[in-house]
Write a protein that holds these residues in place. Structure first.
Motif, PDB file in Angstrom:
ATOM      1  N   LEU A 145       0.825  -1.211   0.000  1.00  0.00           N
ATOM      2  CA  LEU A 145       0.000   0.000   0.000  1.00  0.00           C
ATOM      3  C   LEU A 145       0.856   1.256   0.000  1.00  0.00           C
ATOM      4  O   LEU A 145       0.577   2.206  -0.719  1.00  0.00           O
ATOM      5  N   VAL A 146       1.891   1.255   0.821  1.00  0.00           N
ATOM      6  CA  VAL A 146       2.784   2.418   0.889  1.00  0.00           C
ATOM      7  C   VAL A 146       3.431   2.668  -0.474  1.00  0.00           C
ATOM      8  O   VAL A 146       3.451   3.796  -0.970  1.00  0.00           O
ATOM      9  N   ALA A 147       3.933   1.622  -1.089  1.00  0.00           N
ATOM     10  CA  ALA A 147       4.586   1.766  -2.398  1.00  0.00           C
ATOM     11  C   ALA A 147       3.593   2.259  -3.447  1.00  0.00           C
ATOM     12  O   ALA A 147       3.910   3.137  -4.253  1.00  0.00           O
ATOM     13  N   PHE A 148       2.365   1.724  -3.428  1.00  0.00           N
ATOM     14  CA  PHE A 148       1.354   2.126  -4.403  1.00  0.00           C
ATOM     15  C   PHE A 148       0.906   3.553  -4.158  1.00  0.00           C
ATOM     16  O   PHE A 148       0.798   4.347  -5.099  1.00  0.00           O
ATOM     17  N   LEU A 149       0.649   3.911  -2.913  1.00  0.00           N
ATOM     18  CA  LEU A 149       0.157   5.253  -2.601  1.00  0.00           C
ATOM     19  C   LEU A 149       1.235   6.320  -2.766  1.00  0.00           C
ATOM     20  O   LEU A 149       0.928   7.497  -2.884  1.00  0.00           O
ATOM     21  N   HIS A 150       2.497   5.913  -2.771  1.00  0.00           N
ATOM     22  CA  HIS A 150       3.587   6.869  -3.017  1.00  0.00           C
ATOM     23  C   HIS A 150       3.573   7.309  -4.483  1.00  0.00           C
ATOM     24  O   HIS A 150       3.561   8.509  -4.769  1.00  0.00           O
ATOM     25  N   LYS A 151       3.591   6.361  -5.395  1.00  0.00           N
ATOM     26  CA  LYS A 151       3.558   6.659  -6.837  1.00  0.00           C
ATOM     27  C   LYS A 151       2.803   5.528  -7.532  1.00  0.00           C
ATOM     28  O   LYS A 151       3.409   4.557  -7.982  1.00  0.00           O
ATOM     29  N   PRO A 152       1.473   5.657  -7.638  1.00  0.00           N
ATOM     30  CA  PRO A 152       0.670   4.566  -8.207  1.00  0.00           C
ATOM     31  C   PRO A 152       1.118   4.130  -9.604  1.00  0.00           C
ATOM     32  O   PRO A 152       1.212   2.936  -9.876  1.00  0.00           O
ATOM     33  N   LYS A 153       1.402   5.077 -10.478  1.00  0.00           N
ATOM     34  CA  LYS A 153       1.762   4.720 -11.862  1.00  0.00           C
ATOM     35  C   LYS A 153       3.156   4.096 -11.956  1.00  0.00           C
ATOM     36  O   LYS A 153       3.466   3.422 -12.930  1.00  0.00           O
ATOM     37  N   GLU A 154       3.991   4.328 -10.953  1.00  0.00           N
ATOM     38  CA  GLU A 154       5.316   3.711 -10.940  1.00  0.00           C
ATOM     39  C   GLU A 154       5.231   2.291 -10.373  1.00  0.00           C
ATOM     40  O   GLU A 154       5.886   1.382 -10.854  1.00  0.00           O
ATOM     41  N   TYR A 155       4.413   2.111  -9.329  1.00  0.00           N
ATOM     42  CA  TYR A 155       4.273   0.797  -8.694  1.00  0.00           C
ATOM     43  C   TYR A 155       3.547  -0.186  -9.616  1.00  0.00           C
ATOM     44  O   TYR A 155       3.927  -1.341  -9.718  1.00  0.00           O
ATOM     45  N   ILE A 156       2.486   0.298 -10.287  1.00  0.00           N
ATOM     46  CA  ILE A 156       1.750  -0.532 -11.238  1.00  0.00           C
ATOM     47  C   ILE A 156       1.595   0.256 -12.533  1.00  0.00           C
ATOM     48  O   ILE A 156       0.609   0.967 -12.725  1.00  0.00           O
ATOM     49  N   PRO A 157       2.579   0.165 -13.426  1.00  0.00           N
ATOM     50  CA  PRO A 157       2.439   0.858 -14.711  1.00  0.00           C
ATOM     51  C   PRO A 157       1.193   0.356 -15.454  1.00  0.00           C
ATOM     52  O   PRO A 157       0.987  -0.845 -15.549  1.00  0.00           O
ATOM     53  N   GLY A 158       0.374   1.282 -15.891  1.00  0.00           N
ATOM     54  CA  GLY A 158      -0.854   0.905 -16.583  1.00  0.00           C
ATOM     55  C   GLY A 158      -2.082   0.920 -15.686  1.00  0.00           C
ATOM     56  O   GLY A 158      -3.168   0.571 -16.116  1.00  0.00           O
ATOM     57  N   THR A 159      -1.905   1.322 -14.412  1.00  0.00           N
ATOM     58  CA  THR A 159      -3.058   1.402 -13.521  1.00  0.00           C
ATOM     59  C   THR A 159      -4.007   2.500 -13.988  1.00  0.00           C
ATOM     60  O   THR A 159      -3.586   3.460 -14.628  1.00  0.00           O
ATOM     61  N   LYS A 160      -5.282   2.341 -13.669  1.00  0.00           N
ATOM     62  CA  LYS A 160      -6.268   3.358 -14.024  1.00  0.00           C
ATOM     63  C   LYS A 160      -6.267   4.511 -13.025  1.00  0.00           C
ATOM     64  O   LYS A 160      -6.855   5.549 -13.281  1.00  0.00           O
ATOM     65  N   MET A 161      -5.637   4.322 -11.876  1.00  0.00           N
ATOM     66  CA  MET A 161      -5.641   5.345 -10.833  1.00  0.00           C
ATOM     67  C   MET A 161      -4.858   6.565 -11.295  1.00  0.00           C
ATOM     68  O   MET A 161      -3.700   6.470 -11.680  1.00  0.00           O
ATOM     69  N   VAL A 162      -5.505   7.735 -11.236  1.00  0.00           N
ATOM     70  CA  VAL A 162      -4.880   8.960 -11.736  1.00  0.00           C
ATOM     71  C   VAL A 162      -4.234   9.784 -10.625  1.00  0.00           C
ATOM     72  O   VAL A 162      -3.559  10.760 -10.907  1.00  0.00           O
TER      73      VAL A 162
END
Length: 183
Positions: A145-162
């Motif tokens: 969660l920390v990694a995703f909430l830090h930079k969502p597009k970097e943690y999961i390239p192609g995520t829909k989260m803007v």
């Protein structure tokens, strides 16, 4: 000399100029292929290339400034136990446009986040997750969660989260502590 003869002289001069300019244009067009000046002329400004530092990257805007420490999700996840849940709840207001956090709450643009900690990634039934998030696999533990909430597009390239992400370690720990409290 009458006006008719003056008209003939003026017409001759104009015709000669048209022949000269026309011939020059035809020659230039046939030589360059595009009506240009042979080689394409550079348009605009040539920007200087940044100087490379020791690792091959360009120098930062602050010359001589120490490089920023790399983000460490494990270090921030270790702070979650002592983080401020109330502060995390306030930070969650940034998320409310896309997410709900109520037990049994509806999905919005993003999935309901009640019970997200230790839930499988892409685990809310009926929500249309991106293929990238589905492919990531695993569970949403504190570190993920920390990694995703830090930079969502970097943690999961192609995520829909803007959402661009939280940059401060304390904010990341607080929001993760708040999400962990939703059980």
């Amino acid at each position: 000399m009458d006006s008719f003869e003056l008209n003939k002289i003026a017409g001759g001069v104009i015709a000669a100029l048209l022949v000269i300019v026309g011939t020059k244009t035809i020659i230039e067009t046939s030589n360059s292929g595009h009506g240009g000046h042979g080689d394409h002329a550079a348009v605009g400004y040539v920007l200087p290339k940044p100087e490379a530092d020791g690792d091959g990257h360009g120098k930062s805007a602050k010359a001589g400034a120490p490089a920023a420490a790399a983000f460490d999700a494990t270090k921030v996840a270790a702070l979650v136990g002592a983080a401020d849940v109330a502060s995390g709840e306030k930070l969650f207001k940034k998320c409310k446009a896309c997410h709900t956090a109520d037990k049994g709450g509806a999905n919005k643009v993003g999935p309901n986040l009640f019970g997200v900690v230790d839930r499988a990634k892409g685990g809310v039934d009926g929500f249309g997750y991106s293929d990238a998030l589905k492919a990531k696999g695993g569970v949403w533990d504190a570190e993920a969660l920390v990694a995703f909430l830090h930079k969502p597009k970097e943690y999961i390239p192609g995520t829909k989260m803007v959402f661009k992400g939280f940059k401060k370690d304390a904010e990341l720990a607080d929001i993760t502590a708040y999400l962990a409290s939703l059980k």
